[in-house]
Enzyme design. Structure first.
Site, PDB file in Angstrom:
ATOM      1  CB  CYS A 119      39.972  48.288  39.293  1.00 20.41           C
ATOM      2  SG  CYS A 119      39.567  47.249  40.712  1.00 20.41           S
ATOM      3  CE  LYS A 194      33.565  44.196  39.531  1.00 17.13           C
ATOM      4  NZ  LYS A 194      34.879  44.780  39.288  1.00 17.13           N
ATOM      5  NE  ARG A 204      37.705  38.085  39.822  1.00 14.15           N
ATOM      6  CZ  ARG A 204      36.863  37.868  40.819  1.00 14.15           C
ATOM      7  NH1 ARG A 204      36.952  36.753  41.525  1.00 14.15           N
ATOM      8  NH2 ARG A 204      35.953  38.758  41.126  1.00 14.15           N
ATOM      9  CE  LYS A 247      32.492  43.416  35.816  1.00 13.89           C
ATOM     10  NZ  LYS A 247      33.747  43.956  36.205  1.00 13.89           N
TER      11      LYS A 247
END
Ligand code: PBG
Length: 327
Positions: A119, A194, A204, A247
């Site tokens: 990602c 997701k 995060r 997820k």
């Protein structure tokens, strides 16, 4: 003789209860996520995820040895580069942080299975999962960057490529890039389903990857939907994914069951950072028994249909399996 048949539930000893268990859990199906950062000697606890750490390429070797001792031989790696830019160029740099970590881990522990998260959000200055043009994520430009990143990670020794960006068409793009580079036997574990979730909050903070503007709702899924999950799973299967993923896990057990019923591929569930931190915090406050809730929730995710569990509790779960409290 007058025989009456009384319906009853089996009330039996622990060995017989284990004999008739419907859900089997093995440490072989656990994957443990780890964060690798630049520098040396780093072992910093992540404040939003007690018990989880940032490691550098040297200290992560000690952690891997500890995981192997606990019975965990599969790691999911997240790289945290010190340099971020608009397009996330450190993601596909062959000397990038994740590439270095993979090479070091595979050299020392050839039996370790390394899953590389693919990602751009940890690598971009704006924190979005793709390249941004005029304030909008450019899906197709991002596909090229994700493909380059996947090839670089697989060449560094990653055993499984796991795209988590949710761009359209990325599984097909990554598959053909891997094949063109002779990496035909590197499987893709796709984060197919997701959801845009508040449960990613602690991650995060850990990965410094919160979007600097807007949110991820244009490319991550709406948690009101389940048929959309089937559509995403089918698309990824058609594009050549080898393993599918749902997820987060705990608020999406019905989605795990629905995708499992639809696909013939192995199915992973990712019990994400917020699920972990919630249990840790409530456990630390004395509101719940952390250990018991950890095993109960893990069993629930498998019972819903997961074949594979990605969890920050993985080493603890492996110990619980050894002790006979789970599995
Ligand atoms: C990268 C990525 C994220 C997670 C895994 N891969 C963050 C996100 O989508 O915001 C979250 C994992 C977790 O919360 O444990 N896109």
């Amino acid at each position: 003789m007058n025989i009456t048949i009384r319906p009853r539930r089996l009330r039996v000893s622990a060995p017989i209860r284990k004999l008739v268990r419907e859900t089997r859990v093995s440490a072989d199906s656990l994957i443990y996520p780890l964060f690798v950062t630049e520098g040396s000697g780093v072992h910093n606890e992540i404040s939003s995820m007690p018990g989880q750490y940032h490691y550098s390429t040297d200290t992560i070797l000690d952690k891997a040895a500890e995981c192997l001792d606990a019975g965990i031989d599969k790691l999911l790696l997240f790289g945290l580069p010190s340099h971020k830019d608009e397009i996330g160029s450190m993601a596909w740099n062959d000397d990038g942080i994740t590439q270095q970590a993979i090479r070091g881990l595979k050299a020392k522990f050839p039996n370790l299975t390394i899953v590389a998260d693919v990602c751009l959000c940890e690598y971009t200055s704006h924190g979005h999962c793709g390249a941004v043009r005029d304030g909008v994520i450019d899906n197709d430009e991002t596909l090229e960057l994700l493909s380059k990143t996947s090839v670089s990670l697989a060449k560094s020794g990653a055993d499984i490529i796991a795209p988590s960006d949710m761009m359209d068409g990325r599984v097909a793009a990554i598959r053909s890039a891997l094949d063109e580079n002779g990496l035909v036997n590197t499987p893709i574990m796709s984060y197919s389903v997701k959801y845009a979730s508040a449960f990613y909050g602690p991650f995060r903070a850990a990965a410094d990857s919160a979007p600097q503007f807007g949110d991820r709702k244009t490319y991550q899924m709406d948690y009101h939907n389940v048929r959309e999950a089937i559509k995403e799973a089918n698309l990824d299967e058609a594009e050549g994914a080898d393993i599918l993923m749902v997820k987060p896990a705990l608020s999406f057990l019905d989605v795990i069951a629905a995708v499992k019923a639809e696909t013939s591929l192995p199915l992973a569930a990712y019990s994400v950072s917020g699920e972990y931190s919630m249990i840790k915090a409530a456990g630390a406050a004395g509101y719940i028994d952390e250990y018991a809730v950890m095993t109960e929730t893990a069993a629930g995710i498998y019972r819903a249909g997961a074949d594979i569990l990605i969890s920050y509790f993985a080493p603890e779960l492996a110990k619980a399996i050894k002790r006979g409290d789970l599995g």
